[in-house]
Design an enzyme around this catalytic site. Structure first.
Site: not given
Lengths: 122, 245
Positions: B1-2
């Protein structure tokens, strides 16, 4: 060019919005969940709409079978995991029960789907 | 995830995220994609949680999943969660729970509870940093006033660090990311290139569309604007050439 060798780092993108093209697979549908309803009824509309398109069950099975391909883990999920449900905090336990009832997916598999984060942080 | 929390030069706060999930859960050789990621994409839903016909919070979630990973409490705060891998992981928390030690909170239930009940950035920050958890996590929290943004790095028991203002992937910010999985450097580079004056949902979408920030695990991208109370989400794909993670 760097984008053709791993990790395929590109020049910073621009002009991607509004979303379009091959990296965009579609917009996301909106639903309303009424928190005034009893927890077991809150997700009925969402699950009625989604159950024919996608089986949550297959996700649970894939998840379990990815680790124990013999299917024994899935037996445990279906038989023993529901025992955990009553220990979960309200209203989440009741909502999970409602999702299982509305979708027809076994309770243990819905429960596994809901705790996958805790399981897979190792 | 970012996840990214960013502020434009007028003090307007935006929060955006890519949700990446499905690593090592089956690889479809023919389509060059992760099986789990492919199965999750059709399940992505936006949900408007209402009480007395009024919105309490909005979230991007999966049908059948009652916890929350991404959400906005309109005009108050925005919240996303990124996975944090640790040997002292959630399986230990689950074992403790089964054995009767139930003083910790399930991560996604805490996130939903905060979105539902907290009414300010500070209250959300306090709950996310002080509640005992079953699994480690990164909570990325954005507020509605200038300077309000942080990454809360959690172990199961403690808040290890609260980093005011930035961008995070799935690694502790004080450590180098794994060299095979460095999405932080390209994301930071694109954020710096964007400059504060140009921060907007549009430019954040550009950052999150740049490989390898966008990768084969990316299920959806969500953009949130706290002062407008707006949340929008898009299902993503990453055509080849693209990193598997």
């Amino acid at each position: 060019r760097p984008q053709f060798v791993p990790p395929y780092t590109e020049e910073c993108r621009s002009g991607m919005y509004p979303p379009k093209g091959p990296t965009f697979k579609g917009a996301v549908t909106w639903y309303t969940v009424n928190l005034d309803l009893p927890p077991a009824k809150r997700w009925t509309d969402v699950m009625s709409d989604k159950k024919d398109d996608v089986s949550v069950s297959s996700r649970g099975k894939n998840l379990a079978n990815a680790f124990v391909p013999s299917g024994k883990l899935l037996d445990i999920v279906d038989r023993d995991l529901p025992l955990l449900l009553d220990t979960l905090p309200f209203p989440f336990n009741e909502e999970i029960r409602g999702i299982s009832a509305a979708s027809g997916v076994p309770l243990g598999e819905v429960l596994l789907f809901n705790i996958f984060y805790e399981v897979f942080t190792a | 995830c970012t996840s990214v929390v960013a502020e434009d030069s007028n003090g307007h706060l935006f929060h955006a995220r890519n949700l990446d999930f499905g690593l090592f859960m089956g690889w479809d050789v023919r389509n060059k994609s992760w099986l789990m990621t492919e199965k999750l994409r059709p399940l992505v839903v936006n949900v408007d949680f209402q009480r007395n016909n009024k919105t309490v919070f909005k979230s991007t979630s999966f049908a059948g999943y009652v916890g929350m990973l991404t959400g906005i409490h309109p005009h108050a705060f925005t919240l996303t969660m990124n996975e944090r891998f640790s040997l002292d992981g959630g399986y230990i928390g689950i074992m403790e729970w089964i054995l009767g030690k139930r003083d910790g909170m399930w991560m996604s239930f805490l996130t939903r509870s905060v979105l539902e009940n907290a009414t300010s950035y500070e209250e959300a920050k306090q709950k996310l940093s002080q509640t005992k958890l079953l699994a480690p996590a990164y909570f990325i929290l954005g507020g509605n006033q200038t300077g309000q943004g942080c990454v809360i790095t959690r172990s199961r028991v403690l808040s290890l660090d609260i980093w005011e203002w930035s961008l995070t992937t799935n690694y502790d910010h004080w450590k180098e990311p794994l060299f095979l999985d460095d999405r932080r450097t390209p994301a930071m580079k694109c954020m710096n290139q964007t400059t504060r004056a140009n921060i907007s949902p549009k430019t954040l979408y550009d950052v999150l569309s740049t490989k390898p920030v966008l990768n084969k695990l990316t299920t959806y991208t969500t953009l949130m604007d706290v002062s407008e109370g707006r949340l929008e989400s898009y299902i993503r794909d990453c055509p080849d050439p693209c990193m598997p993670w």
